[in-house]
Design an enzyme around this catalytic site. Sequence first.
Site, PDB file in Angstrom:
ATOM      1  N   GLY A  14       0.785  -1.230   0.000  1.00 39.98           N
ATOM      2  CA  GLY A  14       0.000   0.000   0.000  1.00 39.98           C
ATOM      3  C   GLY A  14       0.817   1.280   0.000  1.00 39.98           C
ATOM      4  O   GLY A  14       0.335   2.321   0.441  1.00 39.98           O
ATOM      5  N   SER A  15       2.029   1.205  -0.570  1.00 32.85           N
ATOM      6  CA  SER A  15       2.824   2.447  -0.591  1.00 32.85           C
ATOM      7  C   SER A  15       2.151   3.503  -1.484  1.00 32.85           C
ATOM      8  O   SER A  15       2.210   4.701  -1.189  1.00 32.85           O
ATOM      9  CB  SER A  15       4.256   2.174  -1.043  1.00 32.85           C
ATOM     10  OG  SER A  15       4.289   1.752  -2.378  1.00 32.85           O
ATOM     11  N   LEU A  98      -9.980  -9.330 -12.275  1.00 31.05           N
ATOM     12  CA  LEU A  98     -11.415  -9.090 -12.098  1.00 31.05           C
ATOM     13  C   LEU A  98     -12.187  -9.531 -13.335  1.00 31.05           C
ATOM     14  O   LEU A  98     -11.678  -9.443 -14.460  1.00 31.05           O
ATOM     15  CB  LEU A  98     -11.643  -7.602 -11.837  1.00 31.05           C
ATOM     16  CG  LEU A  98     -11.018  -7.096 -10.533  1.00 31.05           C
ATOM     17  CD1 LEU A  98     -10.923  -5.577 -10.533  1.00 31.05           C
ATOM     18  CD2 LEU A  98     -11.807  -7.587  -9.328  1.00 31.05           C
ATOM     19  N   ASN A 112      -5.949   1.413 -13.262  1.00 27.66           N
ATOM     20  CA  ASN A 112      -4.993   0.481 -12.669  1.00 27.66           C
ATOM     21  C   ASN A 112      -3.581   1.019 -12.864  1.00 27.66           C
ATOM     22  O   ASN A 112      -3.260   1.606 -13.893  1.00 27.66           O
ATOM     23  CB  ASN A 112      -5.110  -0.890 -13.365  1.00 27.66           C
ATOM     24  CG  ASN A 112      -4.132  -1.905 -12.816  1.00 27.66           C
ATOM     25  OD1 ASN A 112      -3.990  -2.056 -11.599  1.00 27.66           O
ATOM     26  ND2 ASN A 112      -3.439  -2.606 -13.699  1.00 27.66           N
ATOM     27  N   HIS A 114       0.243  -0.044 -13.324  1.00 24.91           N
ATOM     28  CA  HIS A 114       0.954  -1.244 -13.798  1.00 24.91           C
ATOM     29  C   HIS A 114       2.444  -0.937 -13.964  1.00 24.91           C
ATOM     30  O   HIS A 114       2.804   0.081 -14.562  1.00 24.91           O
ATOM     31  CB  HIS A 114       0.365  -1.701 -15.139  1.00 24.91           C
ATOM     32  CG  HIS A 114       1.004  -2.947 -15.653  1.00 24.91           C
ATOM     33  ND1 HIS A 114       0.703  -4.198 -15.153  1.00 24.91           N
ATOM     34  CD2 HIS A 114       1.986  -3.132 -16.584  1.00 24.91           C
ATOM     35  CE1 HIS A 114       1.441  -5.105 -15.772  1.00 24.91           C
ATOM     36  NE2 HIS A 114       2.222  -4.485 -16.646  1.00 24.91           N
ATOM     37  N   SER A 141       2.728   2.589 -15.852  1.00 30.33           N
ATOM     38  CA  SER A 141       1.600   3.147 -16.601  1.00 30.33           C
ATOM     39  C   SER A 141       0.353   3.161 -15.722  1.00 30.33           C
ATOM     40  O   SER A 141       0.186   2.286 -14.872  1.00 30.33           O
ATOM     41  CB  SER A 141       1.268   2.268 -17.819  1.00 30.33           C
ATOM     42  OG  SER A 141       2.391   2.049 -18.633  1.00 30.33           O
ATOM     43  N   GLU A 148     -10.101  -6.938 -20.857  1.00 32.23           N
ATOM     44  CA  GLU A 148      -8.836  -7.558 -21.266  1.00 32.23           C
ATOM     45  C   GLU A 148      -7.721  -7.061 -20.355  1.00 32.23           C
ATOM     46  O   GLU A 148      -7.572  -5.835 -20.159  1.00 32.23           O
ATOM     47  CB  GLU A 148      -8.538  -7.178 -22.721  1.00 32.23           C
ATOM     48  CG  GLU A 148      -7.542  -8.102 -23.365  1.00 32.23           C
ATOM     49  CD  GLU A 148      -7.165  -7.620 -24.767  1.00 32.23           C
ATOM     50  OE1 GLU A 148      -6.028  -7.861 -25.161  1.00 32.23           O
ATOM     51  OE2 GLU A 148      -8.016  -6.989 -25.433  1.00 32.23           O
ATOM     52  N   LEU A 149      -6.938  -7.984 -19.800  1.00 32.22           N
ATOM     53  CA  LEU A 149      -5.945  -7.650 -18.779  1.00 32.22           C
ATOM     54  C   LEU A 149      -4.908  -6.628 -19.267  1.00 32.22           C
ATOM     55  O   LEU A 149      -4.275  -6.831 -20.296  1.00 32.22           O
ATOM     56  CB  LEU A 149      -5.224  -8.934 -18.328  1.00 32.22           C
ATOM     57  CG  LEU A 149      -4.286  -8.788 -17.144  1.00 32.22           C
ATOM     58  CD1 LEU A 149      -5.066  -8.528 -15.862  1.00 32.22           C
ATOM     59  CD2 LEU A 149      -3.416 -10.035 -16.992  1.00 32.22           C
ATOM     60  N   ASP A 150      -4.750  -5.545 -18.523  1.00 29.87           N
ATOM     61  CA  ASP A 150      -3.727  -4.517 -18.779  1.00 29.87           C
ATOM     62  C   ASP A 150      -3.800  -3.932 -20.191  1.00 29.87           C
ATOM     63  O   ASP A 150      -2.779  -3.528 -20.758  1.00 29.87           O
ATOM     64  CB  ASP A 150      -2.310  -5.080 -18.528  1.00 29.87           C
ATOM     65  CG  ASP A 150      -2.114  -5.535 -17.089  1.00 29.87           C
ATOM     66  OD1 ASP A 150      -2.757  -4.952 -16.191  1.00 29.87           O
ATOM     67  OD2 ASP A 150      -1.326  -6.464 -16.868  1.00 29.87           O
ATOM     68  N   GLN A 176       8.994   1.980  -8.425  1.00 29.79           N
ATOM     69  CA  GLN A 176       8.084   2.355  -7.333  1.00 29.79           C
ATOM     70  C   GLN A 176       8.138   3.874  -7.063  1.00 29.79           C
ATOM     71  O   GLN A 176       7.119   4.517  -6.835  1.00 29.79           O
ATOM     72  CB  GLN A 176       8.446   1.583  -6.068  1.00 29.79           C
ATOM     73  CG  GLN A 176       7.432   1.767  -4.949  1.00 29.79           C
ATOM     74  CD  GLN A 176       7.820   1.011  -3.699  1.00 29.79           C
ATOM     75  OE1 GLN A 176       8.933   1.152  -3.203  1.00 29.79           O
ATOM     76  NE2 GLN A 176       6.905   0.212  -3.189  1.00 29.79           N
ATOM     77  N   GLU A 179       6.103   5.491  -9.585  1.00 28.23           N
ATOM     78  CA  GLU A 179       4.677   5.310  -9.308  1.00 28.23           C
ATOM     79  C   GLU A 179       4.187   6.355  -8.299  1.00 28.23           C
ATOM     80  O   GLU A 179       3.083   6.884  -8.429  1.00 28.23           O
ATOM     81  CB  GLU A 179       4.420   3.906  -8.744  1.00 28.23           C
ATOM     82  CG  GLU A 179       4.660   2.805  -9.763  1.00 28.23           C
ATOM     83  CD  GLU A 179       4.476   1.414  -9.191  1.00 28.23           C
ATOM     84  OE1 GLU A 179       4.438   0.472  -9.985  1.00 28.23           O
ATOM     85  OE2 GLU A 179       4.371   1.266  -7.966  1.00 28.23           O
TER      86      GLU A 179
END
Length: 214
Positions: A14-15, A98, A112, A114, A141, A148-150, A176, A179
């Site tokens: 959870g950073s 999901l 999301n 990624h 990203s 469809e995933l990512d 990170q 991000e």
Amino acid sequence: MKKLKIAVLVSGSGSNLQVMIDAMQAGRLPIEIVGVISNVADAYAVVRANNAGVRTAVLSHVPNGKKMGIRTFEKHALELLDEWSPDLVVLAGFMRVLSAEFIQNVPCAMINLHPSLLPNYKGLDTHERVLKSGDTLHGCSIHVVTAELDAGQVLTQAVLDVAQGDTPESLRLRVQKLEHALVPFTLELIAKGVLELDETPISSNLPLPIKLYF
Ligand code: GRF
């Protein structure tokens, strides 16, 4: 300015959630985190949310201790999202795939985070794969979540140069950091309406993806 109501789905440390909490509490971003859902009971993200007084739901196990299937998780998660009524759902280190049905039924846009420069390296182990392929650029990203995933529209990216001697772990740490800059940057663009996710195709005052170079 009206605050952007955000629900965050997490599975891990959870950073990135912490970055959002800090920005919200310091008034640096016009956001309100209306709730956090974790599919992992002992995820440190849950501690971070609780420490910040943010409403938290752990949907990893049913009370009798048996693992929850993804369908049950999704049913409960949708109930919570309907109740919290966010403007945006953010998947920040959420590690379960999901279903299309869930994605369709989420009551707002969902994005999301990624750890690669999509469309390159969808899925897992992105740092290892970048090193193996000899790419000189890497990063992260933020994209719209689709069935469809990512693969949904990429909104923003942060880019770094792969250094000689980089390892999967050094890249993980360097990405990170990116991000932690990209998440608040992107939320600000959405909160201020530079990116309008409720429209199809997504409307933006700037060409997509918007890139930050580090
Ligand atoms: C991030 O690297 C994100 O790209 C990936 O999971 C990680 C989450 O980190 N999907 P944290 O839980 O926010 O620290």
